[in-house]
Write a protein that holds these residues in place. Structure first.
Motif, short mmCIF file in Angstrom:
data_model
loop_
_atom_site.label_atom_id
_atom_site.label_comp_id
_atom_site.label_asym_id
_atom_site.label_seq_id
_atom_site.Cartn_x
_atom_site.Cartn_y
_atom_site.Cartn_z
N LYS A 136 71.42 35.40 27.47
CA LYS A 136 71.75 36.76 27.75
C LYS A 136 72.51 37.20 26.43
N THR A 137 73.71 35.84 26.20
CA THR A 137 74.86 36.26 25.52
C THR A 137 73.82 36.72 23.71
N VAL A 140 71.82 39.89 23.14
CA VAL A 140 73.28 40.98 22.95
C VAL A 140 73.72 40.79 21.21
N GLN A 141 74.05 39.34 21.31
CA GLN A 141 74.31 39.31 19.29
C GLN A 141 73.26 39.36 18.90
N PRO A 161 80.54 46.13 21.15
CA PRO A 161 80.79 44.91 22.40
C PRO A 161 82.28 44.32 22.98
N PRO A 163 83.40 41.66 26.01
CA PRO A 163 83.17 40.43 26.94
C PRO A 163 84.05 40.21 27.51
N ILE A 203 78.07 47.66 25.20
CA ILE A 203 77.94 46.12 25.66
C ILE A 203 79.11 45.60 26.93
N ASP A 205 79.23 42.05 28.78
CA ASP A 205 78.32 40.78 28.78
C ASP A 205 79.79 39.64 29.78
N GLY A 206 78.57 39.72 30.55
CA GLY A 206 79.39 38.28 31.53
C GLY A 206 80.44 39.08 32.84
N TRP A 250 75.58 48.73 28.43
CA TRP A 250 74.79 47.88 28.95
C TRP A 250 75.47 46.64 29.36
N THR A 252 75.40 42.47 30.81
CA THR A 252 74.76 41.25 31.77
C THR A 252 74.88 41.04 32.79
N SER A 253 74.69 39.95 33.01
CA SER A 253 75.15 39.51 34.52
C SER A 253 74.12 38.23 34.99
#
Length: 792
Positions: A136-137, A140-141, A161, A163, A203, A205-206, A250, A252-253
């Protein structure tokens, strides 16, 4: 995706006059349009520098690798109905590995905000889920890098971004969204990002690493980007659309945490999938230069289905390669080659600590046992709390000096890592969730063996909300424990967990009690324990809970636990409990049936005979679903009995598709008393014509087959006539024309040459065969060149 005009009208508005769009005289807009590209290009350049490389190696010896040189496009799909799964991630890996591409709607990473042809609603908020280590990460990158390099999504002006692991460091602060962005991205201070001229993407992330309380039911409404509030209020209002309502979001999880975001705050749910079987082999061929050794590694993984399925995630491929490359090489050939998850992770830990001993670090007085024990304590206590990211205070609570953290990270970089955030502070994590779970189990096991300590009794310092059901365990504490007591307490804890976060911990804990793993761990324990008798008691305790549980997920995990303990009668136990109605109050879902299939496949028992009726009760409507989910088991069985199961041509299509991919195991297939019809037989015939098919016995009694079906059947037999010995077509309506087709195949000289013995048993009774058909059959039976022993 919304148009630029939509973004302006959508209300990047603010109650603060100074950040509204500039009201300029004629020509003013032209001046502003000349400034914006310069500012955004500077911002893009800064992001490109941050994201163009991946860093590998120890924290002391980071080796930058260009992302564009090593990135492989990940398979991302639109999730079914946007559902959130609470099953343990390992079971989700098992389920995903059995899904076919036709079940999914693939979406390219750079297209996640683009609506599909059948979708007319703009996609503004996307939730991407995926198990730990699935990519996932990195996705994103790559998304950010492609944007920063001007390759994709150029209608977006700014990407932020953020996190969660770094947002956590600000959880107690009060500030505005604009201030927060200026702290993370100082170059944006000159930009009027809320003016409507900028189409922005946030974004996050996590989500599973989030320690900020996200209360979407709070009455606090925030609409102004310069209004100060707590970080949680800023995040929830941004995601809910109150703050910057046209901004793209966006998130992510990991799956277990995905339901923290209400469904009304998500327009699309996507899922990152892992390696296909072909990609697994490609990975190992690149990773292992020795072709012979690579072949041995892949062959070993395939022989242990639980390991091969886990290779669905890239990080486990790396763990397996690390262990097996060493153990299967000539110089390191001693010891039992890992066949279970517990064995693989235990050997991985030993290898990593062995590598550490060969390195020249300053703090040599730090011994392995103390270091691993402290890391294990951290792993266990944070696992109980549900945390996968740790901070300085978490380390201190486990007796780890923060000053030593970099040493821990340097010595065990492939287990425990220290990372520096963009904004401030440091964060720590284990390389993968499963490593944390294994270390947590090791800590529990060593604490008992060395100190007769029940680790569940040491969690009293947790708050009431964090203790889960620890109070129940405390009430059962004893002065002197047996390992069976510890196992039973762990079973109880796992059964009371709502999201299965202790399921794999439990499997590891039980697996560590086996003698093979005890031998590997001798260096970490002051004494050993004979656990065969205790394990028998644990098996009985688990079987007792299997009978009483009404949760399909817990039901499945308990069978995994029996497998980890080396219990050899799992298949019979599953059949018994399914037939006896152990789950009569709960219907198994598709994913749960996939888990049943996995347990059967990893039971370490050769699958001789599969009977669908052993896995279904009175509800025949479930037969097709169950058949489809157990196809992996069917493909590994020598005898498949599907008679009287109401299988139609749809079931035949699924069955034949699976068997075509792996037809070599099957020797006996019985489809009698099903309404297959000619279309169903045509599907089955595609399996028979496969040169790898070695089917010897085919039962098609009372299947509504006519001469039309015989055309496909005989065509298949002409293509691959070498193996079929027993064919039962009784009770159909093939007629004289069908008999003629079969006789033509049997008289084919090519058939006799390739297989002189050929068909020995042929049943065509009850098919309205006329005189000409009977004469053909009689001639076949009496001809000395043929080997037909019986003809009905």
């Amino acid at each position: 995706m919304s148009s630029d005009a939509d973004q302006v009208e959508g209300g990047f508005s603010s109650n603060s006059e100074h950040i509204r769009p500039h009201q300029t005289e004629a020509g003013g807009d032209d001046v502003k349009s000349q400034k914006k590209p310069n500012m955004t290009e500077v911002y893009k350049s800064n992001l490109r520098k941050k994201f163009e490389c991946l860093c590998e190696g120890t924290s002391h010896e980071r080796i930058p690798t260009l992302l564009n040189e090593i990135y492989t496009e990940l398979y991302i799909t639109e999730s079914e109905s946007g559902e959130i799964s609470n099953e343990h991630e390992v079971r989700q890996i098992e389920r995903q590995s059995r899904r076919t591409a036709t079940e999914d709607t693939p979406i390219k990473c750079n297209d996640i905000f683009k609506a599909l042809p059948a979708q007319d609603k703009p996609i503004r908020r996307v939730l991407t889920k995926g198990v730990a280590g699935i990519g996932k990460t990195v996705s994103v990158q790559k998304f950010i890098l492609d944007w920063a390099e001007g390759k994709e999504n150029q209608d977006v002006h700014l990407i932020f971004p953020l996190p969660f692991r770094e947002i956590n460091l600000m959880k107690n602060q009060t500030l505005s969204l604009l201030h927060l962005l200026h702290l993370f991205f100082p170059e944006t201070k000159e930009m009027e990002i809320s003016s409507g001229e900028y189409k922005v993407l946030f974004i996050f992330d996590g989500l599973d690493e989030c320690r900020v309380s996200l209360d979407f039911h709070s009455s606090v409404r925030l609409c102004d980007v310069i209004e100060s509030a707590s970080v949680d209020v800023i995040l929830t209002n941004l995601m809910a659309g109150n703050l910057l309502p046209s901004a793209l979001i966006w998130i992510t999880s990991r799956p277990a945490a995905a339901d923290l975001i209400p469904s009304e705050c998500v327009d699309r749910v996507t899922e990152v999938r892992g390696f296909t079987d072909k990609q697994k082999e490609e990975y190992f061929s690149k990773r292992i230069s020795d072709e012979s050794l690579n072949h041995r590694i892949i062959s070993h993984l395939k022989s242990s289905r639980s390991l091969y399925i886990m290779c669905h995630i890239p990080v486990f491929c790396w763990i397996s390669a690390t262990v097996l490359e060493r153990m299967l090489s000539e110089a390191e050939s001693e010891g039992e080659i890992p066949k279970s998850l517990t064995q693989m992770y235990t050997h991985f830990l030993i290898i990593q600590t062995h590598i550490k001993l060969q390195k020249d670090y300053e703090k040599k007085e730090q011994n392995d046992e103390d270091m691993i024990f402290k890391l294990g304590k951290l792993a266990f206590e944070q696992l109980v709390k549900g945390n996968v990211i740790f901070y300085d205070e978490d380390l201190r609570e486990c007796g780890i000096d923060v000053a030593e953290a970099s040493v821990y990270s340097g010595l065990c970089t492939q287990i425990f890592r220290e990372e520096f955030g963009w904004y401030q502070g440091k964060v720590y994590c284990f390389l993968h969730l499963t490593i944390q779970e294994h270390l947590a189990a090791l800590y529990a096991h060593i604490s008992f063996i060395n100190n007769n300590t029940d680790v569940f009794n040491t969690t009293t310092q947790l708050t009431q909300g964090e203790k889960l059901s620890v109070s129940v365990m405390l009430q059962r504490a004893k002065d002197k424990l047996s390992i069976c007591d510890l196992h039973q307490r762990a079973v109880d804890e796992a059964l009371q967990s709502k999201n299965g976060h202790l399921d794999l911990f439990l499997r590891f804990l039980l697996g560590l009690s086996l003698e093979s793993n005890q031998n590997v761990l001798q260096g970490f324990m002051t004494q050993t324990v004979r656990s065969s008798h205790s394990n028998e008691k644990t098996v009985e305790y688990i079987k007792k809970n299997i009978k009483s549980t009404r949760s399909p997920e817990k039901f499945i995990n308990l069978f995994h636990c029996l497998n980890e303990l080396g219990y050899r009668s799992i298949v019979k136990e599953i059949q018994h409990h399914l037939k006896s109605g152990a789950l009569s109050e709960v219907k198994l879902s598709s994913s749960q049936w996939s888990a049943v299939a996995f347990v059967l496949l990893t039971s370490q028992q050769e699958l001789h005979e599969f009977k669908l009726k052993e896995f279904v009760q009175q509800n025949k409507a479930e037969n097709l679903k169950v058949l489809k989910k157990l196809l992996p088991v069917i493909c590994e069985s020598r005898s498949v009995q599907l008679s009287y199961c109401k299988i139609t041509d749809e079931g035949c299509a699924a069955l034949s598709s699976a068997l075509r991919s792996n037809p070599s195991h099957l020797r006996d297939l019985n489809l009698s008393e099903n309404k297959l019809g000619d279309s169903g037989l045509k599907q089955i015939s595609t399996v028979l014509e496969n040169p790898h098919c070695k089917l010897e016995k085919l039962g098609l009694w009372m299947c509504n087959i006519t001469a039309e079906g015989c055309v496909a059947l005989t065509s298949a037999l002409r293509s691959n006539p070498s193996h079929l010995r027993d064919l039962d077509l009784s009770g159909n309506d093939v007629g004289d024309s069908g008999v003629k087709l079969i006789a033509t195949v049997l008289k084919n000289p090519l058939s006799l040459k390739s297989n002189p013995s050929h068909l020995t048993h042929l049943n065509l009774s009850g098919n309205n065969i006329g005189d000409s058909g009977l004469k053909l059959l009689s001639d076949l039976k009496d001809d000395p060149h043929y080997k037909l022993e019986t003809v009905w």
